[in-house]
Design a protein around this motif. Structure first.
Motif, PDB file in Angstrom:
ATOM      1  N   ASP A 164       0.855  -1.190   0.000  1.00 41.61           N
ATOM      2  CA  ASP A 164       0.000   0.000   0.000  1.00 41.61           C
ATOM      3  C   ASP A 164       0.891   1.241   0.000  1.00 41.61           C
ATOM      4  O   ASP A 164       1.289   1.740   1.040  1.00 41.61           O
ATOM      5  N   GLU A 165       1.210   1.729  -1.192  1.00 43.40           N
ATOM      6  CA  GLU A 165       2.149   2.839  -1.313  1.00 43.40           C
ATOM      7  C   GLU A 165       1.640   4.104  -0.643  1.00 43.40           C
ATOM      8  O   GLU A 165       2.409   4.874  -0.058  1.00 43.40           O
ATOM      9  N   ALA A 166       0.324   4.339  -0.712  1.00 44.63           N
ATOM     10  CA  ALA A 166      -0.235   5.536  -0.075  1.00 44.63           C
ATOM     11  C   ALA A 166      -0.075   5.447   1.440  1.00 44.63           C
ATOM     12  O   ALA A 166       0.287   6.436   2.103  1.00 44.63           O
ATOM     13  N   TRP A 167      -0.346   4.276   1.996  1.00 47.91           N
ATOM     14  CA  TRP A 167      -0.199   4.117   3.450  1.00 47.91           C
ATOM     15  C   TRP A 167       1.255   4.258   3.861  1.00 47.91           C
ATOM     16  O   TRP A 167       1.580   4.914   4.863  1.00 47.91           O
ATOM     17  N   LEU A 168       2.163   3.648   3.092  1.00 50.93           N
ATOM     18  CA  LEU A 168       3.582   3.733   3.415  1.00 50.93           C
ATOM     19  C   LEU A 168       4.080   5.177   3.360  1.00 50.93           C
ATOM     20  O   LEU A 168       4.869   5.609   4.212  1.00 50.93           O
ATOM     21  N   ALA A 169       3.623   5.930   2.371  1.00 49.34           N
ATOM     22  CA  ALA A 169       4.025   7.330   2.263  1.00 49.34           C
ATOM     23  C   ALA A 169       3.528   8.132   3.460  1.00 49.34           C
ATOM     24  O   ALA A 169       4.251   8.979   4.011  1.00 49.34           O
ATOM     25  N   ALA A 170       2.281   7.865   3.873  1.00 49.58           N
ATOM     26  CA  ALA A 170       1.733   8.565   5.035  1.00 49.58           C
ATOM     27  C   ALA A 170       2.474   8.181   6.304  1.00 49.58           C
ATOM     28  O   ALA A 170       2.765   9.028   7.162  1.00 49.58           O
ATOM     29  N   ALA A 171       2.805   6.893   6.434  1.00 44.88           N
ATOM     30  CA  ALA A 171       3.540   6.435   7.615  1.00 44.88           C
ATOM     31  C   ALA A 171       4.927   7.072   7.657  1.00 44.88           C
ATOM     32  O   ALA A 171       5.398   7.492   8.721  1.00 44.88           O
ATOM     33  N   TRP A 172       5.581   7.144   6.500  1.00 43.20           N
ATOM     34  CA  TRP A 172       6.916   7.747   6.451  1.00 43.20           C
ATOM     35  C   TRP A 172       6.874   9.226   6.863  1.00 43.20           C
ATOM     36  O   TRP A 172       7.796   9.716   7.509  1.00 43.20           O
ATOM     37  N   SER A 173       5.815   9.899   6.509  1.00 45.32           N
ATOM     38  CA  SER A 173       5.705  11.333   6.786  1.00 45.32           C
ATOM     39  C   SER A 173       5.197  11.641   8.185  1.00 45.32           C
ATOM     40  O   SER A 173       5.210  12.797   8.609  1.00 45.32           O
ATOM     41  N   HIS A 174       4.751  10.618   8.908  1.00 47.41           N
ATOM     42  CA  HIS A 174       4.165  10.868  10.229  1.00 47.41           C
ATOM     43  C   HIS A 174       5.240  11.292  11.226  1.00 47.41           C
ATOM     44  O   HIS A 174       6.349  10.728  11.235  1.00 47.41           O
ATOM     45  N   PRO A 175       4.944  12.285  12.071  1.00 48.92           N
ATOM     46  CA  PRO A 175       5.978  12.800  12.986  1.00 48.92           C
ATOM     47  C   PRO A 175       6.472  11.803  14.025  1.00 48.92           C
ATOM     48  O   PRO A 175       7.562  11.975  14.582  1.00 48.92           O
ATOM     49  N   THR A 176       5.703  10.757  14.317  1.00 50.59           N
ATOM     50  CA  THR A 176       6.145   9.790  15.326  1.00 50.59           C
ATOM     51  C   THR A 176       6.987   8.661  14.751  1.00 50.59           C
ATOM     52  O   THR A 176       7.593   7.884  15.501  1.00 50.59           O
TER      53      THR A 176
END
Length: 314
Positions: free
Chosen positions: A29-41
């Motif tokens: 899930d590339e969209a989820w991975l991108a969001a996870a990578w960008s998350h501050p935590t």
């Protein structure tokens, strides 16, 4: 007849629950991975040549050095998603040619043999996962079907061939490791030809194609030490990414005490009673296996107490 009554004093290193959910359903899930990578935590660490940076905290514990993603070195193709903890924090590993420097100069590079004894189950589990992926990625860059260079997919857990469409997955080689006892409840320990004088451990070997693991135990013990084995009992497993093994731990009962070493893998093998082994430890005649290994835990099951801490070993 031997009765196995001793329990390990602590969980087998690298196999204690890490608290990390690998969340494999997110790897494509590339969209989820991108969001996870960008998350501050989200936390990131670099792995290189089987090593990562570790550091001691003020309270004396040792931690894996992780950073927020905005402080991480630049890379995209060698970015591996390792999972999430119970607080929802995502973890990534970056494969680089070298480890980054630290401004405070307090961190140091360490591999699993050292770090596995020092880190928490969470950090040790993350490092094991990352090192195993790094080893596989470095050794499997080309398609085994057509020879074309493959590309990384599934957040580091698949390599795809753009030419023939083949998908290649991380490899794990099963190996058996066993503590053999005889009818006098003595333990069989051996010394490999390339080990230093006095280093003894359990016997071990790889499972062959089409072979049951119990038969592998019997074959390896006979090939290495000439000892025939009857009953075989599974104990526990341990990931051992040096580079890609899964150690399957067993206890086994010898049907004959006669020893004939192969001279190729095992140079010396001996039966030890508990008192004989204790005396050998005290005099320095025998040095035990490295404390991180499942070999040490198998011996402790029989020995009944923690082994002395050695320098290096299996």
């Amino acid at each position: 007849m031997t009765t196995w009554t001793h329990e390990p004093k602590e969980p087998l290193p690298l196999t204690a629950p890490s608290g990390i959910d690998r969340a494999a359903h997110h790897r494509l899930d590339e969209a989820w991975l991108a969001a996870a990578w960008s998350h501050p935590t989200t936390r990131v660490f670099v792995v290189s040549g089987g090593q990562a940076l570790i550091d001691e905290t003020e309270d004396g514990t040792t931690e894996l050095v992780t950073t927020p993603t905005f402080e991480a070195p630049l890379t995209r193709s060698h970015r591996y998603f390792l999972g999430c903890d119970e607080d929802g924090v995502s973890y990534f590993a970056l494969q680089k040619d070298s480890l980054p420097g630290r401004f405070d100069q307090s961190a140091r590079a360490a591999g699993l043999r050292e770090a596995g004894l020092l880190l928490s189950p969470r950090d040790a589990g993350l490092l094991v996962h990352a090192v195993a992926l790094e080893n596989w990625q470095r050794l499997h860059r080309f398609c085994s079907r057509c020879g074309e260079r493959t590309v990384i997919a599934a957040a580091g857990h698949i390599r795809r061939c753009p030419a023939c469409g083949a998908e290649h997955y991380p490899r794990t080689d099963p190996a058996v490791i066993m503590l053999v006892t005889d009818d006098q409840d003595r333990a069989l320990l051996g010394r490999q030809v390339h080990w230093p004088e006095g280093r003894f451990s359990t016997l071990a070997g790889f499972v062959e194609p089409g072979e049951a693991i119990e038969e592998s135990v019997r074959r390896e013990v006979f090939e290495e030490a000439g000892v025939t084995v009857g009953g075989v009992t599974y104990v526990a497993s341990q990931p051992w990414p040096f580079p890609s093994s899964l150690m399957l731990g067993f206890t086994a009962k010898a049907t004959s005490p006669h020893i004939t070493v192969d001279g190729e893998e095992i140079e010396e093998a001996r039966w030890f009673s508990r008192e004989e082994l204790r005396t050998a430890f005290e005099t320095g005649e025998v040095r035990p296996p490295y404390g991180i290994s499942i070999a040490a835990r198998l011996i402790e099951l029989w020995y009944g107490e923690p082994l002395p801490k050695p320098g290096v070993g299996r």
